[in-house]
Design an enzyme around this catalytic site. Structure first.
Site, PDB file in Angstrom:
ATOM      1  N   LYS A  48      -5.665 -82.944  -7.568  1.00  0.00           N
ATOM      2  CA  LYS A  48      -5.130 -81.615  -7.281  1.00  0.00           C
ATOM      3  C   LYS A  48      -5.621 -81.119  -5.925  1.00  0.00           C
ATOM      4  CE  LYS A  48      -5.943 -79.881 -11.519  1.00  0.00           C
ATOM      5  NZ  LYS A  48      -6.017 -78.880 -12.601  1.00  0.00           N
ATOM      6  N   ARG A  94      -8.219 -92.795 -15.768  1.00  0.00           N
ATOM      7  CA  ARG A  94      -7.144 -91.946 -15.280  1.00  0.00           C
ATOM      8  C   ARG A  94      -6.080 -92.806 -14.617  1.00  0.00           C
ATOM      9  NH1 ARG A  94     -10.281 -88.078 -11.936  1.00  0.00           N
ATOM     10  NH2 ARG A  94      -8.345 -86.915 -12.181  1.00  0.00           N
ATOM     11  N   GLU A 127      -7.429 -77.264 -16.188  1.00  0.00           N
ATOM     12  CA  GLU A 127      -7.952 -76.109 -15.465  1.00  0.00           C
ATOM     13  C   GLU A 127      -6.778 -75.538 -14.674  1.00  0.00           C
ATOM     14  OE1 GLU A 127     -10.621 -76.762 -12.164  1.00  0.00           O
ATOM     15  OE2 GLU A 127     -11.194 -74.646 -12.106  1.00  0.00           O
TER      16      GLU A 127
END
Length: 563
Positions: free
Chosen positions: A272, A262, A36
RNA sequence: AGGGGCGUAGCCAAGCGGUAAGGCACCUGCCUUUGGAGCAGGCAUUCGUAGGUUCGAAUCCUCCCGCCCCUGCCA
């Protein structure tokens, strides 16, 4: 490779692909990296990039770069550009396969209309709060919306009016009609479309309704004929919904989603949202601050792309939550840099060394190897003079045991040059040693003596008159504990920022040849670590970043010594 | 009994019924004109726990324990 040999990068996803290829379920491997564009990529994304592009490479398939741009309130063109640059720098090429979820807005809209016509979606007038309350809880089922049984005609009319902009943000949403009592919260009539009167970086003002991630991702995968859609663990619960759309829509393919854990790294944060806070609150100089775990920060810091790729290979791919030690990353960086960095001498914290028996006007030039690990790297000339700078930590007036650098009466080798023995010291009014006076042995020219005597200490040095001044930036972890999120009640990760993550040295002296190296090129400052010239450098002001220190055997000796 | 996952060394991680790979870290030596690099060796009688199946279990079954994720009109 012999048959009994285990493939070194075996992981559960490769096992699945092998099985799918063997069974004929798939004839080619098509993956995608779907960022994104709401921030810069970090090393966690590097893991995903290496996984997805690596699979495509190894199985001779392809990997698409697809921007998941369904929320214009958070996404920006700047991020799209930065992401493309980072993926490229990491060494991967998506060729012509650059896609955007927004490319599929029209198709997604048509499919939403289809769902409405089939009675599988409805427009809900409830407020966000009402929807939340009626969704129920983890242990209690939700309640059906009063709008759930609207007629197809009314739903169609309302949805068209949503699209036309007749309603304000939040006034209505389109929801899938699945099951408000489902134990999986994602299946309790998930929102498909919300009203967002916002400019989109790519579609501009064309739309005021935007599809949600869940409604977008699987169908985008299907449109692109993705064979293996790989995402992180937190999306496991979304897989039934992913499959529901694939089953209920006339999509051109039936992709499948697989999830892996992850990456977490010690002494840093990897979301982020948190990185954005560091940037917005000016705790760092920007997304590419060399202390940031971002790909652009690591690039500026001097981490080679190959080292990041090697790191991603070494950490593996699995489903168990894990936190990798930062030391492993540093090992990968050193491993690459040891083979590729050109050696130079730079004195970070200078102290003057005067060779009392060396002529004041003499300049000798020695050959120095550029990289002892690589004979093809050649040699360069270094100039030697009566007055030099050496590292201040390389002299001690009262040295501890096993210190084999310079101290009164001790003999050391000046790298590539001569043996020198300390005969005297000069102190300032405060008692600090400001000069070390030595005598050199002319027969040790080149760094070895005819009598073959052992000189254990070797110091780096720079000519006092011919060296260049430089600024050197030393970096350390941004956070002072392994897990910055492990904090007391009422605190957050920001309270664990280290005050020592950046140390700027302004009096360093470096070999003059360093003025000409390219920004970012891998360097080793002998005995001090790996460095690279920073983009802040100008013609008369040199700035170097310390990429990573060299392993410090002396520190270990000191640590293991009692007293 | 809300649902979904995961537990192999300090940290990652192979292993998929035949007797615990590899890497990082750490520890020993050797070597060294970078206390770097390199080389050699060491480092899990045991795979969260307890039972069961089997000639044989980290691998299969059952119970238990622990950890992570899920109640955005974020992704």
């Amino acid at each position: 490779m012999s048959v009994e040999e285990t493939p070194k990068n075996s992981n559960f996803i490769r096992d699945i692909i092998d099985a799918d290829l063997a069974s004929g379920k798939h004839s080619e491997v098509v993956t995608r990296f779907p960022p994104e564009p709401n921030g810069y990529l970090h090393v966690g994304h590097a893991k995903s990039i290496c996984l997805n592009f690596g699979l495509a490479r190894d199985y001779k398939g392809r990997c698409h770069l697809r921007f998941d741009d369904t929320n214009p309130t958070k996404e920006e063109q700047e991020y799209i550009d930065a992401i493309k640059e980072d993926v490229k720098w990491l060494g991967f090429d998506w060729g012509k396969h650059e896609y955007y979820a927004s490319d599929y807005f029209e198709q997604l809209f048509d499919w939403a209309v289809l769902l409405i016509k089939e009675g599988k979606a409805y427009v809900d007038d409830q407020t966000a709060d009402e929807i939340r309350i009626n969704r129920g809880t983890l242990t209690e089922p939700g309640k059906n919306s009063p709008c759930r049984n609207r007629s197809v005609e009314e739903n169609l009319d309302l949805f068209m009016r949503m699209k036309k902009g007749e309603f304000k943000n939040g006034e209505r949403v389109l929801r899938a009609k699945i099951d408000m009592a489902a134990p999986n919260m994602n299946m309790r009539d998930p929102v498909l479309y919300r009203i967002l009167h916002a400019e989109h970086p790519r579609t501009g003002a064309k739309w005021c309704i935007y599809p949600m991630y869940d409604y977008t991702h699987g169908q985008s995968d299907a449109i692109e004929h993705i064979s293996h859609s790989i995402c992180t663990l937190e999306f496991q619960d979304h897989r039934p919904l992913y499959d529901w759309f694939i089953e209920n829509l006339p999509v051109p393919a039936k992709p499948h989603q697989y999830e892996f854990a992850r990456l977490n790294l010690t002494y840093t944060v990897m979301s982020k949202r948190k990185l954005l806070r560091l940037v917005q609150e000016k705790k760092v100089s920007g997304w590419n601050d060399p202390r940031m775990p971002t790909i652009s920060g690591m690039r500026r810091r001097g981490y080679p792309a190959a080292a990041l790729r090697e790191f991603c290979d070494r950490i593996g791919v699995a489903k168990a939550n894990s936190t990798v030690e930062f030391a492993l990353l540093e090992n990968c960086v050193r491993d690459d840099l040891n083979r590729n960095a050109l050696r130079f001498m730079a004195v970070l914290r200078p102290i003057k060394l005067v060779i009392t028996n060396y002529p004041a006007d003499l300049v000798e030039v020695f050959d120095a190897d550029n990289n002892p690990e690589d004979p093809n790297a050649g040699t360069r000339k270094v100039a030697f003079t009566r007055e030099l700078y050496i590292e201040s930590e390389d002299f001690m007036e009262n040295p501890p045991k096993k210190y084999f650098r310079l101290s009164p009466g001790a003999e050391v080798r000046l790298k590539h040059a001569y043996y020198v023995t300390c005969r005297d010291i000069v102190k300032d009014a405060a008692g600090n040693v400001v000069e070390v006076h030595c005598e050199y042995d002319p027969t040790s020219r080149g760094g070895a003596s005819p009598d073959g005597r052992r000189v254990k200490g070797t110091l780096h040095w720079v000519s006092a008159s011919l060296g260049r001044k430089a600024e050197v930036r030393l970096y350390d972890h941004l956070f002072n504990q392994e897990n910055p999120d492990k904090v007391e009640e009422g605190e957050d990760f920001m309270s664990r920022m280290s005050p020592n993550s950046l140390e700027v040295l302004t009096d360093s002296v470096v070999e003059p040849a360093l003025a000409d190296v390219a920004v970012g090129a891998p360097l080793q400052f002998l005995r001090m670590g790996y460095f690279c010239k920073d983009s802040d450098s100008t013609g008369d002001h040199l700035v170097f970043n310390r990429t990573v220190s060299l392993k410090d055997g002396w520190a270990k000796v000191q640590k293991n010594q009692p007293d």
